[in-house]
Design a protein around this motif. Structure first.
Motif, mmCIF file in Angstrom:
data_model
loop_
_atom_site.group_PDB
_atom_site.id
_atom_site.type_symbol
_atom_site.label_atom_id
_atom_site.label_comp_id
_atom_site.label_asym_id
_atom_site.label_seq_id
_atom_site.Cartn_x
_atom_site.Cartn_y
_atom_site.Cartn_z
ATOM 1 N N LYS A 19 0.824 -1.212 0.000
ATOM 2 C CA LYS A 19 0.000 0.000 0.000
ATOM 3 C C LYS A 19 0.859 1.263 0.000
ATOM 4 C CE LYS A 19 -3.835 2.241 2.406
ATOM 5 N NZ LYS A 19 -4.317 2.850 1.196
ATOM 6 N N LEU A 20 1.837 1.316 0.905
ATOM 7 C CA LEU A 20 2.656 2.524 1.027
ATOM 8 C C LEU A 20 3.608 2.713 -0.148
ATOM 9 C CD1 LEU A 20 3.553 2.458 4.832
ATOM 10 C CD2 LEU A 20 1.819 3.853 3.675
ATOM 11 N N SER A 21 4.057 1.626 -0.769
ATOM 12 C CA SER A 21 5.002 1.724 -1.882
ATOM 13 C C SER A 21 4.297 1.841 -3.234
ATOM 14 C CB SER A 21 5.933 0.511 -1.896
ATOM 15 O OG SER A 21 5.224 -0.657 -2.247
ATOM 16 N N HIS A 22 2.979 1.801 -3.218
ATOM 17 C CA HIS A 22 2.178 1.870 -4.450
ATOM 18 C C HIS A 22 2.541 0.748 -5.424
ATOM 19 C CE1 HIS A 22 0.705 5.731 -3.086
ATOM 20 N NE2 HIS A 22 1.950 6.173 -2.987
ATOM 21 N N THR A 23 2.910 -0.403 -4.889
ATOM 22 C CA THR A 23 3.227 -1.563 -5.713
ATOM 23 C C THR A 23 1.919 -2.241 -6.119
ATOM 24 O OG1 THR A 23 5.310 -1.893 -4.538
ATOM 25 C CG2 THR A 23 4.433 -3.787 -5.740
ATOM 26 N N PRO A 24 1.729 -2.529 -7.400
ATOM 27 C CA PRO A 24 0.505 -3.221 -7.813
ATOM 28 C C PRO A 24 0.410 -4.605 -7.159
ATOM 29 C CG PRO A 24 1.653 -2.320 -9.709
ATOM 30 C CD PRO A 24 2.572 -2.171 -8.536
ATOM 31 N N TRP A 25 -0.789 -4.990 -6.764
ATOM 32 C CA TRP A 25 -1.003 -6.280 -6.097
ATOM 33 C C TRP A 25 -0.499 -7.441 -6.940
ATOM 34 C CZ3 TRP A 25 -1.847 -6.278 -1.147
ATOM 35 C CH2 TRP A 25 -2.485 -5.189 -0.561
ATOM 36 N N ARG A 26 -0.614 -7.344 -8.252
ATOM 37 C CA ARG A 26 -0.197 -8.450 -9.123
ATOM 38 C C ARG A 26 1.298 -8.717 -9.007
ATOM 39 N NH1 ARG A 26 -0.912 -4.185 -12.171
ATOM 40 N NH2 ARG A 26 0.809 -3.458 -13.462
ATOM 41 N N GLU A 27 2.079 -7.705 -8.616
ATOM 42 C CA GLU A 27 3.526 -7.893 -8.513
ATOM 43 C C GLU A 27 3.918 -8.785 -7.338
ATOM 44 O OE1 GLU A 27 6.144 -4.635 -9.119
ATOM 45 O OE2 GLU A 27 4.895 -3.781 -10.702
ATOM 46 N N ILE A 28 3.022 -8.952 -6.372
ATOM 47 C CA ILE A 28 3.313 -9.903 -5.293
ATOM 48 C C ILE A 28 2.460 -11.165 -5.439
ATOM 49 C CG2 ILE A 28 4.109 -8.127 -3.684
ATOM 50 C CD1 ILE A 28 1.446 -8.741 -2.096
ATOM 51 N N GLY A 29 1.886 -11.327 -6.621
ATOM 52 C CA GLY A 29 1.160 -12.558 -6.916
ATOM 53 C C GLY A 29 -0.308 -12.547 -6.555
ATOM 54 N N TYR A 30 -0.841 -11.413 -6.145
ATOM 55 C CA TYR A 30 -2.262 -11.338 -5.809
ATOM 56 C C TYR A 30 -3.045 -11.018 -7.076
ATOM 57 C CZ TYR A 30 -1.587 -11.401 -0.732
ATOM 58 O OH TYR A 30 -1.284 -11.766 0.553
ATOM 59 N N VAL A 31 -3.401 -12.082 -7.788
ATOM 60 C CA VAL A 31 -4.120 -11.950 -9.051
ATOM 61 C C VAL A 31 -5.390 -12.776 -8.957
ATOM 62 C CG1 VAL A 31 -3.979 -12.315 -11.540
ATOM 63 C CG2 VAL A 31 -1.932 -11.698 -10.267
ATOM 64 N N ARG A 32 -6.492 -12.197 -9.392
ATOM 65 C CA ARG A 32 -7.773 -12.917 -9.377
ATOM 66 C C ARG A 32 -7.737 -14.052 -10.394
ATOM 67 N NH1 ARG A 32 -12.476 -10.689 -7.546
ATOM 68 N NH2 ARG A 32 -11.482 -8.675 -7.651
ATOM 69 N N PRO A 33 -8.074 -15.266 -9.956
ATOM 70 C CA PRO A 33 -8.071 -16.374 -10.919
ATOM 71 C C PRO A 33 -9.226 -16.229 -11.915
ATOM 72 C CG PRO A 33 -8.949 -17.112 -8.826
ATOM 73 C CD PRO A 33 -8.477 -15.700 -8.621
ATOM 74 N N PRO A 34 -9.090 -16.825 -13.090
ATOM 75 C CA PRO A 34 -10.178 -16.737 -14.074
ATOM 76 C C PRO A 34 -11.472 -17.359 -13.551
ATOM 77 C CG PRO A 34 -8.197 -17.676 -15.072
ATOM 78 C CD PRO A 34 -7.934 -17.531 -13.610
ATOM 79 N N SER A 35 -11.365 -18.409 -12.751
ATOM 80 C CA SER A 35 -12.552 -19.080 -12.218
ATOM 81 C C SER A 35 -12.275 -19.524 -10.785
ATOM 82 C CB SER A 35 -12.903 -20.299 -13.080
ATOM 83 O OG SER A 35 -13.861 -21.108 -12.421
ATOM 84 N N TRP A 36 -12.969 -18.903 -9.816
ATOM 85 C CA TRP A 36 -12.792 -19.290 -8.409
ATOM 86 C C TRP A 36 -13.178 -20.747 -8.167
ATOM 87 C CZ3 TRP A 36 -9.918 -17.152 -4.882
ATOM 88 C CH2 TRP A 36 -9.630 -15.791 -4.966
ATOM 89 N N PRO A 37 -14.354 -21.193 -8.625
ATOM 90 C CA PRO A 37 -14.725 -22.592 -8.367
ATOM 91 C C PRO A 37 -13.720 -23.592 -8.948
ATOM 92 C CG PRO A 37 -16.640 -21.355 -9.095
ATOM 93 C CD PRO A 37 -15.459 -20.463 -9.276
ATOM 94 N N LEU A 38 -13.250 -23.338 -10.168
ATOM 95 C CA LEU A 38 -12.280 -24.234 -10.790
ATOM 96 C C LEU A 38 -10.952 -24.216 -10.030
ATOM 97 C CD1 LEU A 38 -11.900 -26.181 -13.136
ATOM 98 C CD2 LEU A 38 -11.088 -24.246 -14.500
ATOM 99 N N THR A 39 -10.523 -23.048 -9.589
ATOM 100 C CA THR A 39 -9.278 -22.923 -8.835
ATOM 101 C C THR A 39 -9.372 -23.664 -7.508
ATOM 102 O OG1 THR A 39 -8.795 -20.797 -9.869
ATOM 103 C CG2 THR A 39 -7.668 -21.280 -7.792
ATOM 104 N N ILE A 40 -10.483 -23.496 -6.795
ATOM 105 C CA ILE A 40 -10.658 -24.160 -5.502
ATOM 106 C C ILE A 40 -10.749 -25.673 -5.680
ATOM 107 C CG2 ILE A 40 -12.258 -24.446 -3.555
ATOM 108 C CD1 ILE A 40 -12.838 -21.392 -3.870
ATOM 109 N N ALA A 41 -11.534 -26.112 -6.651
ATOM 110 C CA ALA A 41 -11.667 -27.554 -6.908
ATOM 111 C C ALA A 41 -10.324 -28.152 -7.322
ATOM 112 C CB ALA A 41 -12.719 -27.809 -7.985
#
Length: 184
Positions: free
Chosen positions: A72-94
């Motif tokens: 948050k303080l460094s204005h680093t995009p979330w994707r740079e630390i691997g926080y990326v929304r998966p294409p499909s939550w149910p498929l990812t969880i399964a």
């Protein structure tokens, strides 16, 4: 009456403090993303804090929470630390559940017998049938995954990637360093 020469057309002096605050915020962000004293201090604090046990099986993920604050303080995009929304939550969880079960079965049926390991993990055997500790055990397991992935696979990959670059050799070095650090 002439306006402030530091302001662009249409800006009032009332908005000047917000520009100063924005400039200070950007300088802090750049220092946190860099490898100067503040950037190195942030790295050291994150790596040295880890999780703090507040009760048996109840850790507080201080290191991972510091990573989130750093993002948050460094204005680093979330994707740079691997926080990326998966294409499909149910498929990812399964998929995660299926892979986890397959790995558990393979370890119990193939790897552990080959290594002569005891089929009972005595360090955690006290959890067997202990329903009172089940919520704490689930929290501890989720916390461990969140903390380890956030600090070792997210933050350290990002920091070492900025330091070493993105060549194949650099990526292998990053993988080795983070794996060894995680193993310690």
């Amino acid at each position: 009456m002439e306006g402030d020469p530091n302001l662009s057309a249409g800006e009032s002096s009332a908005s000047a403090p917000s520009h100063a605050a924005q400039g200070a915020d950007d300088r802090l962000a750049a220092q946190l993303r860099g490898f100067g004293p503040l950037g190195l201090l942030a790295i050291a604090l994150i790596l040295l804090t880890g999780s703090i046990q507040v009760a048996p099986m109840v850790p507080v993920p201080v290191g991972a929470l510091l990573v989130l604050l750093w993002v948050k303080l460094s204005h680093t995009p979330w994707r740079e630390i691997g926080y990326v929304r998966p294409p499909s939550w149910p498929l990812t969880i399964a998929g995660g559940i299926l892979i986890g079960v397959a790995l558990k079965v393979a370890m119990k049926m193939i790897v552990m017998p080959l290594l002569g390991a005891d089929p009972v993990n005595h360090a955690y055997h006290f959890l067997s049938g202990n329903q009172a500790l089940l919520p704490a055990a689930i929290y501890a397991m989720l916390n461990a995954g969140f903390s380890e992935e956030t600090v070792f696979r997210g933050f350290l990959f990002e920091r070492l990637g900025k330091l070493l670059g993105s060549s194949v050799a650099a990526r292998i070095a990053i993988l080795v360093v983070t794996s060894v650090g995680f193993g310690l």
